[in-house]
Write a protein that holds these residues in place. Structure first.
Motif, PDB file in Angstrom:
ATOM      1  N   LEU A 225      40.751  45.102  52.649  1.00 34.32           N
ATOM      2  CA  LEU A 225      41.345  46.006  51.655  1.00 34.32           C
ATOM      3  C   LEU A 225      40.995  45.625  50.210  1.00 34.32           C
ATOM      4  O   LEU A 225      40.665  46.506  49.411  1.00 34.32           O
ATOM      5  N   PRO A 226      41.022  44.329  49.832  1.00 37.97           N
ATOM      6  CA  PRO A 226      40.652  43.987  48.450  1.00 37.97           C
ATOM      7  C   PRO A 226      39.162  44.238  48.164  1.00 37.97           C
ATOM      8  O   PRO A 226      38.750  44.261  47.004  1.00 37.97           O
ATOM      9  N   ASN A 227      38.367  44.416  49.230  1.00 33.43           N
ATOM     10  CA  ASN A 227      36.925  44.642  49.076  1.00 33.43           C
ATOM     11  C   ASN A 227      36.549  46.096  49.367  1.00 33.43           C
ATOM     12  O   ASN A 227      35.424  46.390  49.765  1.00 33.43           O
ATOM     13  N   TYR A 228      37.503  46.983  49.124  1.00 35.91           N
ATOM     14  CA  TYR A 228      37.255  48.388  49.452  1.00 35.91           C
ATOM     15  C   TYR A 228      36.054  48.947  48.692  1.00 35.91           C
ATOM     16  O   TYR A 228      35.235  49.680  49.259  1.00 35.91           O
ATOM     17  N   GLU A 229      35.914  48.625  47.399  1.00 37.74           N
ATOM     18  CA  GLU A 229      34.801  49.154  46.607  1.00 37.74           C
ATOM     19  C   GLU A 229      33.457  48.684  47.165  1.00 37.74           C
ATOM     20  O   GLU A 229      32.471  49.425  47.153  1.00 37.74           O
ATOM     21  N   PHE A 230      33.427  47.442  47.647  1.00 30.99           N
ATOM     22  CA  PHE A 230      32.206  46.927  48.271  1.00 30.99           C
ATOM     23  C   PHE A 230      31.900  47.695  49.559  1.00 30.99           C
ATOM     24  O   PHE A 230      30.757  48.112  49.800  1.00 30.99           O
ATOM     25  N   ILE A 231      32.936  47.894  50.367  1.00 33.65           N
ATOM     26  CA  ILE A 231      32.760  48.621  51.628  1.00 33.65           C
ATOM     27  C   ILE A 231      32.308  50.051  51.346  1.00 33.65           C
ATOM     28  O   ILE A 231      31.429  50.592  52.043  1.00 33.65           O
ATOM     29  N   LYS A 232      32.874  50.668  50.322  1.00 26.98           N
ATOM     30  CA  LYS A 232      32.484  52.028  49.942  1.00 26.98           C
ATOM     31  C   LYS A 232      31.006  52.075  49.523  1.00 26.98           C
ATOM     32  O   LYS A 232      30.269  52.996  49.895  1.00 26.98           O
ATOM     33  N   LEU A 385      39.867  46.042  62.920  1.00 22.94           N
ATOM     34  CA  LEU A 385      39.029  45.220  62.048  1.00 22.94           C
ATOM     35  C   LEU A 385      38.884  43.760  62.512  1.00 22.94           C
ATOM     36  O   LEU A 385      37.968  43.068  62.073  1.00 22.94           O
ATOM     37  N   LYS A 386      39.773  43.332  63.387  1.00 20.67           N
ATOM     38  CA  LYS A 386      39.716  41.935  63.818  1.00 20.67           C
ATOM     39  C   LYS A 386      38.360  41.628  64.460  1.00 20.67           C
ATOM     40  O   LYS A 386      37.869  42.369  65.305  1.00 20.67           O
ATOM     41  N   GLY A 387      37.748  40.548  64.015  1.00 25.63           N
ATOM     42  CA  GLY A 387      36.450  40.138  64.534  1.00 25.63           C
ATOM     43  C   GLY A 387      35.275  40.724  63.776  1.00 25.63           C
ATOM     44  O   GLY A 387      34.120  40.403  64.063  1.00 25.63           O
ATOM     45  N   LYS A 388      35.570  41.596  62.800  1.00 24.48           N
ATOM     46  CA  LYS A 388      34.491  42.220  62.031  1.00 24.48           C
ATOM     47  C   LYS A 388      34.316  41.575  60.641  1.00 24.48           C
ATOM     48  O   LYS A 388      33.567  42.088  59.815  1.00 24.48           O
ATOM     49  N   GLU A 389      34.992  40.454  60.411  1.00 29.65           N
ATOM     50  CA  GLU A 389      34.940  39.831  59.083  1.00 29.65           C
ATOM     51  C   GLU A 389      33.512  39.461  58.673  1.00 29.65           C
ATOM     52  O   GLU A 389      33.128  39.624  57.512  1.00 29.65           O
ATOM     53  N   LYS A 390      32.719  38.981  59.621  1.00 33.23           N
ATOM     54  CA  LYS A 390      31.356  38.556  59.306  1.00 33.23           C
ATOM     55  C   LYS A 390      30.474  39.731  58.871  1.00 33.23           C
ATOM     56  O   LYS A 390      29.467  39.541  58.180  1.00 33.23           O
ATOM     57  N   LEU A 391      30.874  40.948  59.260  1.00 30.25           N
ATOM     58  CA  LEU A 391      30.096  42.118  58.846  1.00 30.25           C
ATOM     59  C   LEU A 391      30.016  42.228  57.330  1.00 30.25           C
ATOM     60  O   LEU A 391      29.016  42.697  56.787  1.00 30.25           O
ATOM     61  N   LEU A 392      31.080  41.780  56.650  1.00 31.04           N
ATOM     62  CA  LEU A 392      31.093  41.876  55.192  1.00 31.04           C
ATOM     63  C   LEU A 392      30.042  40.957  54.574  1.00 31.04           C
ATOM     64  O   LEU A 392      29.274  41.373  53.692  1.00 31.04           O
ATOM     65  N   THR A 393      29.995  39.705  55.016  1.00 32.73           N
ATOM     66  CA  THR A 393      29.016  38.770  54.459  1.00 32.73           C
ATOM     67  C   THR A 393      27.598  39.176  54.850  1.00 32.73           C
ATOM     68  O   THR A 393      26.672  39.076  54.032  1.00 32.73           O
ATOM     69  N   ASP A 394      27.455  39.670  56.078  1.00 36.67           N
ATOM     70  CA  ASP A 394      26.127  40.141  56.501  1.00 36.67           C
ATOM     71  C   ASP A 394      25.681  41.339  55.664  1.00 36.67           C
ATOM     72  O   ASP A 394      24.516  41.450  55.274  1.00 36.67           O
TER      73      ASP A 394
END
Length: 656
Positions: A225-232, A385-394
């Motif tokens: 949620l705090p990285n919503y702009e990045f995800i967008k 979302l659980k287990g998808k945390e690494k998707l952000l760094t990737d």
């Protein structure tokens, strides 16, 4: 680790704290992973210098760029490349394009090949999506920030009653043995969770499994949620790159969560407005119904009224109760609040206008409903979302790679960078080179050669060259261009030429005109700087010098230039171009030495009073400086008394 110059105890401690071991530090340096070093705590410049010093030490070199001017050429080059970058991390990576000495040929070939592959990648991409698509990608990427876990603000308080030791920042955990009055928890917290291990506790709370997501879903959501702009931004990039398709799915899930949560909160947060609306409806309806009544009082009621007692006719009380009952039913329907709570709103006695009491009690109940809705929606999103945390760094690494490839590819396209031949021996040769520092101006391509090359120029492989020619003809720019091209090649950047042959140098020297410097001090400084270069130390050197004669009188300057040239000729490791207006004098002094003298000739002025000149030197031809053309231009562009002065000067030239 001892192989890394400049890696002191303090720096090593900083890196080990983050990277874990000396092997990991060394691996990061060898792989040129500057971002990893920066993330470990090093300032960007320090991280680049660490990698640079390590690579130089392996190749037995301190610095290829041996003068301030050659360093300035490299600085300007890197600045131009960085202007194509959208992200700061990419700009830092560009600093790794520093020149390597002999021994770095293979590495630079690989880097140039990689950079040209980016050029082709950008070409294909542009064919698919057009320049507008490229600009859209750059705009998206420019706003991307590294995703970071960040604590989520809690709107609703929450407590868990459990005997298990549960570690969470978002839900307070109480052991049953520490709770004296369970009912007080309902007043202190918006949501009370009861662990399954405490199911015997009878309290108006939610029985909950001892599970991280069930108790505190924010532990998962704080990554997203705090990285919503990045995800967008990543979702926007999925329009062009399939690698971000899953990030687009994540965004859609978060959007759905945010929309539902907003709708629920908006709906339930209108409680005050709803209570006021129902209150107004209730009074209007009561007034209307009472107005339709025909009430008659008995004698006893009249006597009681005369004694000052309040008399409420039965019909009126019945209408009042009807309206109150309907109002409570309407509130339950519109808010979902338990009827047991809503009953507390009913006034103790009939009065008009009718006003609800205990409104704060209903507001508190609304918060409890909101807290329940909030955690239910969060649990659903957290499970996905659980287990998808690494998707952000990737995804962030992928964005970095896109910006890196896009920046270098666009740079290569803008200046039409080409593949050239790199050799372990020989000199420098190029055809139709463009000086990228002159971008925006009319750039005349130049062709030239120093030393032995297979380029086919009419030379004999001379290593030391005297360059003569017209004022403002481009001699100084040619020296700068040579250093620029050589620096690009030795940094692993293809040069802007149609064809080229380059060998590597251990040291690159560029000396500009010694403008404003004259006298014994300046002359001595010049000798101390240039003469040691000629010493035979096993290094291969590229030495470019512009108009030495400015530091002393012409007669002496010709002798100094001749002596330097002789010294350079004796050292087979030196390739040099020396610009001078004393070509004839030096040729006489070095008669029979086999020195090559090239010239840039001006043939006159065009209709715009610009020099008509071929910027590429004529091999083996001594060219005059033609100052009369400069004076002629100034004469034709001036007015008044100053024009007469220029005319006098021209008259002296015409007497020759």
């Amino acid at each position: 680790m001892k192989k890394v110059p400049g890696l002191g105890k303090r720096t090593k401690e900083i890196l080990i704290k983050s990277l874990g071991s000396e092997d990991e530090i060394l691996s990061s340096i060898e792989k040129r992973d500057v971002l990893k070093l920066i993330n470990a705590g090093l300032p960007p410049r320090r991280a680049v210098e660490l990698i640079k010093s390590f690579e130089y030490s392996k190749l037995g070199c301190k610095d290829v760029l041996a003068t301030k001017l050659s360093k300035e050429v490299h600085r300007k080059l890197i600045s131009i490349v960085k202007s194509f970058c959208s992200m700061e991390e990419t700009r830092v990576r560009i600093d790794l394009f520093f020149p390597l000495p002999r021994g770095g040929e293979r590495i630079c070939r690989e880097r140039m090949s990689e950079l040209l592959s980016y050029k082709n990648w950008v070409k294909r991409l542009m064919e698919e999506i057009g320049p507008e698509g490229i600009e859209k990608i750059r705009k998206i990427v420019s706003g991307v920030k590294r995703p970071r876990k960040s604590e989520i603000d809690m709107e609703f308080s929450r407590v868990l009653i459990s005997r298990e030791r549960v570690n969470t920042r978002y839900t307070e955990v109480l052991d049953p043995s520490s709770v004296i009055d369970y009912s007080s928890l309902l007043e202190r917290y918006d949501l009370v969770l009861i662990g399954e291990d405490c199911s015997e506790i009878q309290i108006d709370g939610e029985l909950t499994p001892i599970d991280e997501i069930e108790i505190s879903p924010e532990v998962i959501l704080e990554n997203f949620l705090p990285n919503y702009e990045f995800i967008k931004a990543c979702a926007d990039l999925s329009e062009f790159f399939k690698e971000f398709s899953e990030m687009n799915e994540i965004k859609e899930k978060i959007d759905s969560f945010l929309r539902l949560r907003k709708e629920k909160i908006k709906e339930l947060s209108k409680i005050e407005e709803i209570i006021t609306e129902v209150e107004n409806w209730m009074n209007d309806e009561f007034s209307k119904r009472v107005g339709e009544l025909k009430i008659s009082l008995g004698g006893d009621q009249i006597l009681r009224a005369l004694r000052g007692e309040t008399i409420i006719p039965e019909e009126l009380e019945r209408k009042y109760n009807e309206v109150i009952e309907e109002a409570i039913s309407l509130l339950k329907e519109r808010t979902g609040v338990d009827e047991r709570i809503l009953i507390e709103l009913i006034p103790e006695k009939l009065s008009y206008p009718i006003e609800f009491k205990n409104k704060d009690l209903v507001k508190s109940e609304i918060r409890k409903i909101l807290a329940t809705v909030d955690i239910q929606l969060k649990r659903e999103l957290a499970r996905y979302l659980k287990g998808k945390e690494k998707l952000l760094t990737d995804a962030y690494d992928e964005v970095l790679e896109i910006d890196y490839k896009l920046s270098l590819g666009l740079f290569a396209m803008e200046y039409d960078l080409k593949e050239v031949k790199i050799s372990e021996s020989g000199g420098i040769g190029f055809k139709n080179a463009r000086n990228i520092f002159l971008n925006g101006k009319k750039v005349d391509p130049v062709s030239y050669e120093i030393g032995e090359t297979p380029m086919g120029f009419p030379t004999k492989g001379e290593r030391v060259v005297l360059l003569t020619g017209a004022n403002s003809g481009g001699k100084s720019t040619l020296l700068e261009t040579i250093v620029l091209l050589q620096t690009m090649v030795q940094s692993g950047i293809p040069p802007p030429v149609d064809e080229g042959y380059f060998s590597f140098f251990d040291e690159i020297y560029l000396y500009g005109k010694f403008v404003g410097s004259s006298g014994a001090g300046a002359f001595e400084k010049l000798l101390k700087e240039i003469c040691p270069i000629s010493l035979k130390d096993g290094k291969k050197k590229l030495v470019l010098i512009d108009e030495i004669e400015t530091v002393t009188e012409p007669g002496a300057a010709a002798k100094v230039i001749s002596g330097i040239i002789e010294a350079f000729l004796d050292n087979e490791g030196i390739h040099s171009v020396i610009v001078t207006h004393l070509g004839e004098e030096v040729r006489e002094l070095l008669s029979g030495k086999g020195i090559r003298i090239d010239g840039i000739e001006a043939r006159g002025l065009n209709e715009n009073l610009e020099l008509i000149v071929d910027r590429s030197p004529i091999f083996g031809k001594l060219a005059r400086s033609t100052p009369q053309l400069v004076v002629e231009r100034m004469y034709k562009t001036s007015k008044g008394e100053i024009k007469k002065i220029y005319e006098r000067i021209l008259n002296f030239f015409s007497q020759e």
